[in-house]
Design a protein around this motif. Structure first.
Motif, PDB file in Angstrom:
ATOM      1  N   THR A 190       0.830  -1.206   0.000  1.00  0.00           N
ATOM      2  CA  THR A 190       0.000   0.000   0.000  1.00  0.00           C
ATOM      3  C   THR A 190       0.860   1.250   0.000  1.00  0.00           C
ATOM      4  N   VAL A 191       1.917   1.252   0.798  1.00  0.00           N
ATOM      5  CA  VAL A 191       2.834   2.393   0.852  1.00  0.00           C
ATOM      6  C   VAL A 191       3.405   2.696  -0.531  1.00  0.00           C
ATOM      7  N   SER A 192       3.824   1.662  -1.245  1.00  0.00           N
ATOM      8  CA  SER A 192       4.449   1.887  -2.556  1.00  0.00           C
ATOM      9  C   SER A 192       3.445   2.420  -3.572  1.00  0.00           C
ATOM     10  N   PRO A 230      -7.713   0.333   4.233  1.00  0.00           N
ATOM     11  CA  PRO A 230      -7.821  -0.981   4.881  1.00  0.00           C
ATOM     12  C   PRO A 230      -6.866  -2.033   4.338  1.00  0.00           C
ATOM     13  N   SER A 231      -6.346  -1.845   3.124  1.00  0.00           N
ATOM     14  CA  SER A 231      -5.403  -2.820   2.565  1.00  0.00           C
ATOM     15  C   SER A 231      -4.119  -2.904   3.372  1.00  0.00           C
ATOM     16  N   SER A 232      -3.858  -1.920   4.228  1.00  0.00           N
ATOM     17  CA  SER A 232      -2.668  -1.943   5.079  1.00  0.00           C
ATOM     18  C   SER A 232      -2.803  -2.934   6.232  1.00  0.00           C
ATOM     19  N   PHE A 233      -4.022  -3.439   6.441  1.00  0.00           N
ATOM     20  CA  PHE A 233      -4.272  -4.330   7.578  1.00  0.00           C
ATOM     21  C   PHE A 233      -5.012  -5.585   7.100  1.00  0.00           C
ATOM     22  N   SER A 244     -12.661  -1.085  -0.905  1.00  0.00           N
ATOM     23  CA  SER A 244     -13.044   0.168  -1.570  1.00  0.00           C
ATOM     24  C   SER A 244     -14.249   0.824  -0.904  1.00  0.00           C
ATOM     25  N   LYS A 245     -14.908   0.114   0.016  1.00  0.00           N
ATOM     26  CA  LYS A 245     -16.132   0.618   0.626  1.00  0.00           C
ATOM     27  C   LYS A 245     -15.947   1.063   2.074  1.00  0.00           C
ATOM     28  N   ILE A 246     -14.871   0.608   2.720  1.00  0.00           N
ATOM     29  CA  ILE A 246     -14.684   0.883   4.147  1.00  0.00           C
ATOM     30  C   ILE A 246     -14.052   2.255   4.352  1.00  0.00           C
ATOM     31  N   PHE A 272      -9.870   3.751  -3.061  1.00  0.00           N
ATOM     32  CA  PHE A 272     -10.283   3.762  -1.659  1.00  0.00           C
ATOM     33  C   PHE A 272     -11.174   4.963  -1.374  1.00  0.00           C
ATOM     34  N   GLN A 273     -11.851   4.912  -0.235  1.00  0.00           N
ATOM     35  CA  GLN A 273     -12.618   6.048   0.249  1.00  0.00           C
ATOM     36  C   GLN A 273     -11.662   7.126   0.775  1.00  0.00           C
ATOM     37  N   LYS A 274     -12.059   8.378   0.613  1.00  0.00           N
ATOM     38  CA  LYS A 274     -11.266   9.453   1.207  1.00  0.00           C
ATOM     39  C   LYS A 274     -11.330   9.346   2.732  1.00  0.00           C
ATOM     40  N   PRO A 275     -10.191   9.445   3.407  1.00  0.00           N
ATOM     41  CA  PRO A 275     -10.257   9.432   4.876  1.00  0.00           C
ATOM     42  C   PRO A 275     -11.015  10.649   5.390  1.00  0.00           C
TER      43      PRO A 275
END
Length: 411
Positions: A190-192, A230-233, A244-246, A272-275
């Motif tokens: 995710t970082v990359s 969420p892909s980071s966890f 894409s929904k969380i 992803f959703q905007k934080p």
């Protein structure tokens, strides 16, 4: 608020708070001596929105919980898309969390100070109120890149700060604590992706970096952004189709907003959703409201490890809003905005009626400065005593449980 004001930050290459005779960045907070940080101006410049009374009423209506005093008193005062979080809670189902919480701490001292408790206290209330997962990032890499601290020292500081965080009382079944040095491999994909989507000039302009800044500072932006997704966890959010929904809600002090402003710009591009964010005001230094309490400055801070005598001495020497003489004080009363002990009560005293009574008596001159300082000392000593007692119960097993990456915990 018109579109020109909302987009002020887009017109300013270094949109990090250097207007209106104040500096507000992720690394420095300072207003002119004798003045306070102007939060209305920060909202204008950063392009966020004030938390509305309608949002607070709606929160109470859909959760059935009385809003936290930090919210009612305007300590948490600014937001980005907080209504989206309320929408998600209303539409939630039992299988998927409507959102998760993300907050953090950069360990730069052996002990946190009392101001560091504010976002964690509020985050705990959010977790209890909405019953959602929480991830807490310990940015040991950030402190290594920005400060003259070696990695061995930082490891010790990180462990000690984790104990302070756990002592706030988070739900161990729904809270994951991680430090970047050790967890990076889990979220590096995710970082990359984030690194590939942000330009060097964007980071330099937003954070005020220069060509002489080390490249780690530029890359760190992606490390701070990654927990928004969420892909980071993968051990928590195992169904990739739902990533894409969380949504993610970040409670933080407003000086951290630049990191997430960049993140929001690329969120949709990455799928992803905007934080969403909810910003707090700064916990003031002992020297005055023109700067925040800093763990790097022992003279400005009350630490969670301070003795009763140290706390009393620091409060007694703190900036007062009372009159210079008794005659002046009785005639004009105290300036509550400038008085640090009273401001600390606004953050920590839960009894609203008592706070208002003290404010009335003190601002009228009927209550004296030393009386207010005595009340503040007793309040802070009680908070620190309780924190120390909870902290003493924390074992290495407790820490391991909070930092466990096993999927079994999140079934």
């Amino acid at each position: 608020m018109n579109n020109f004001v909302r987009n002020t930050h887009k017109l300013n290459k270094h949109y990090i708070g250097r207007l209106y005779s104040q500096v507000v960045t992720p690394f420095e907070v300072k207003a002119e001596q004798g003045s306070c940080v102007n939060y209305d101006k920060l909202i204008e410049q950063f392009g966020s929105d004030p938390i509305s009374e309608e949002q607070i009423r709606r929160l109470e209506a859909i959760t059935g919980k009385k809003p936290h005093h930090l919210l009612r008193r305007g300590v948490f005062f600014s937001q980005r898309n907080f209504s989206d979080i309320l929408d998600a809670h209303e539409k939630r189902n039992s299988k998927v969390p409507p959102f998760y919480l993300y907050t953090g701490r950069g360990p730069s001292s052996q002990s946190m100070h009392i101001g560091h408790l504010i976002p964690f206290i509020f985050t705990k209330w959010l977790q209890d109120t909405f019953d959602v997962p929480l991830v807490i990032q310990m940015t040991d890499d950030e402190k290594f890149l920005w400060k003259d601290l070696d990695q061995k020292t930082l490891r010790t500081m990180t462990v000690e700060n984790i104990k302070d965080v756990i002592a706030v009382g988070f739900d161990p079944k729904k809270t994951f604590i991680f430090n970047n040095f050790d967890y990076m491999g889990h979220m590096y994909r995710t970082v990359s992706r984030i690194q590939k989507s942000i330009t060097t000039s964007q980071v330099m302009g937003c954070l005020g970096l220069t060509n002489s800044s080390n490249i780690g500072k530029i890359a760190f932006t992606a490390s701070q952004a990654a927990p928004c997704f969420p892909s980071s966890f993968p051990h928590i959010f195992r169904d990739e189709k739902l990533n894409s929904k969380i949504k993610c809600l970040i409670p933080c002090a407003i000086d951290q907003d630049p990191f997430f402003r960049i993140t929001r710009d690329i969120s949709n591009k990455l799928g992803f959703q905007k934080p969403c964010l909810i910003h707090s005001k700064f916990f003031p230094s002992l020297q005055g409201n023109n700067s925040k309490m800093s763990a790097s400055d022992g003279m400005s801070s009350i630490f969670l490890t301070d003795t009763d005598k140290q706390v009393q001495s620091k409060i007694n020497k703190s900036m007062s809003g009372g009159g210079a003489t008794l005659e002046e004080h009785e005639k004009f009363g105290a300036n509550l905005h400038a008085d640090i002990p009273y401001q600390y009560m606004r953050f920590f005293m839960e009894d609203n009626d008592e706070l208002e009574r003290i404010g009335r008596e003190y601002s009228s001159g009927r209550m004296r400065t030393m009386e207010v300082k005595k009340i503040a000392v007793e309040l802070l000593l009680d908070i620190i005593k309780g924190h120390k007692q909870r902290r003493e119960q924390i074992t290495q097993q407790t820490i391991d449980d909070f930092m466990n990456t096993s999927q079994d915990k999140w079934k």
